[in-house]
Design a protein around this motif. Structure first.
Motif, PDB file in Angstrom:
ATOM      1  N   ASP A   1       3.619   5.115   3.979  1.00  0.00           N
ATOM      2  CA  ASP A   1       3.240   5.498   5.329  1.00  0.00           C
ATOM      3  C   ASP A   1       1.750   5.225   5.484  1.00  0.00           C
ATOM      4  O   ASP A   1       0.918   6.017   5.045  1.00  0.00           O
ATOM      5  N   PRO A   2       1.374   4.100   6.109  1.00  0.00           N
ATOM      6  CA  PRO A   2      -0.037   3.720   6.140  1.00  0.00           C
ATOM      7  C   PRO A   2      -0.874   4.529   7.130  1.00  0.00           C
ATOM      8  O   PRO A   2      -2.093   4.409   7.141  1.00  0.00           O
TER       9      PRO A   2
ATOM     10  N   LYS B   1      -2.797   7.592   8.361  1.00  0.00           N
ATOM     11  CA  LYS B   1      -3.436   8.740   7.730  1.00  0.00           C
ATOM     12  C   LYS B   1      -3.173   9.979   8.560  1.00  0.00           C
ATOM     13  O   LYS B   1      -3.259   9.964   9.772  1.00  0.00           O
TER      14      LYS B   1
ATOM     15  N   GLY C   1       0.852  -1.186   0.000  1.00  0.00           N
ATOM     16  CA  GLY C   1       0.000   0.000   0.000  1.00  0.00           C
ATOM     17  C   GLY C   1       0.885   1.232   0.000  1.00  0.00           C
ATOM     18  O   GLY C   1       1.915   1.291  -0.663  1.00  0.00           O
ATOM     19  N   ASP C   2       0.475   2.226   0.746  1.00  0.00           N
ATOM     20  CA  ASP C   2       1.279   3.437   0.871  1.00  0.00           C
ATOM     21  C   ASP C   2       2.519   3.144   1.711  1.00  0.00           C
ATOM     22  O   ASP C   2       2.523   2.262   2.567  1.00  0.00           O
TER      23      ASP C   2
END
Length: 154
Positions: free
Chosen positions: A133-134, A136, A130-131
């Protein structure tokens, strides 16, 4: 009944006496490669278990076991002369499994290192699913909790 500290001291003394007795008094060539590794004495000081290792293959180990059983009386006599207890403890010889266990542990460590190297090789070219840095973040740098409340980033 003796205390365990006295039994431990006697065990160490028996270990030394048996090793010296094997070297000096026992002339059997089957016990030349024997190394006394440990000794344990029961708390009542009646029975001693002597642990040993043997250099060589399985036949050398079997021959050493027979040689030690044959020399048991001479070694017990040596122990009786050199310790100050009322009754001389009986001797039992047990092959020490420490070298076998150490070899098994080395194999396990070698396997674990190989698997770690495989995982490191796989992870070398890996990217995030995914990203990067998960977590948010809002525009002002605060993280959002699960309940919606915002906490300030340090």
């Amino acid at each position: 009944m003796a205390d365990s500290a006295r039994a431990a001291k006697l065990a160490q003394r028996i270990k030394v006496i048996v090793a010296e007795g094997l070297r000096r008094r026992v002339k059997d060539p089957r016990v030349e490669g024997v190394t006394v590794t440990d000794a344990r004495v029961t708390n009542d000081l009646q029975h001693a278990t002597v642990y040993y290792t043997v250099l060589g293959d399985d036949t050398a180990q079997a021959d050493a076991k027979v040689g030690l059983e044959k020399a048991r009386g001479v070694l017990r006599q040596e122990v009786g002369k050199n310790v100050t207890v009322r009754l001389t403890p009986t001797l039992e010889f047990v092959a020490d499994e420490i070298p076998v266990n150490a070899g098994h542990l080395e194999d396990l460590i070698r396997t674990a290192k190989a698997r770690d190297a495989e995982v490191a090789a796989i992870a070398q070219g890996a990217t995030f699913a995914g990203d990067a840095d998960p977590y948010k973040k809002d525009d002002d740098g605060a993280e959002a909790d699960d309940d919606g409340a915002q906490t300030q980033e340090k």
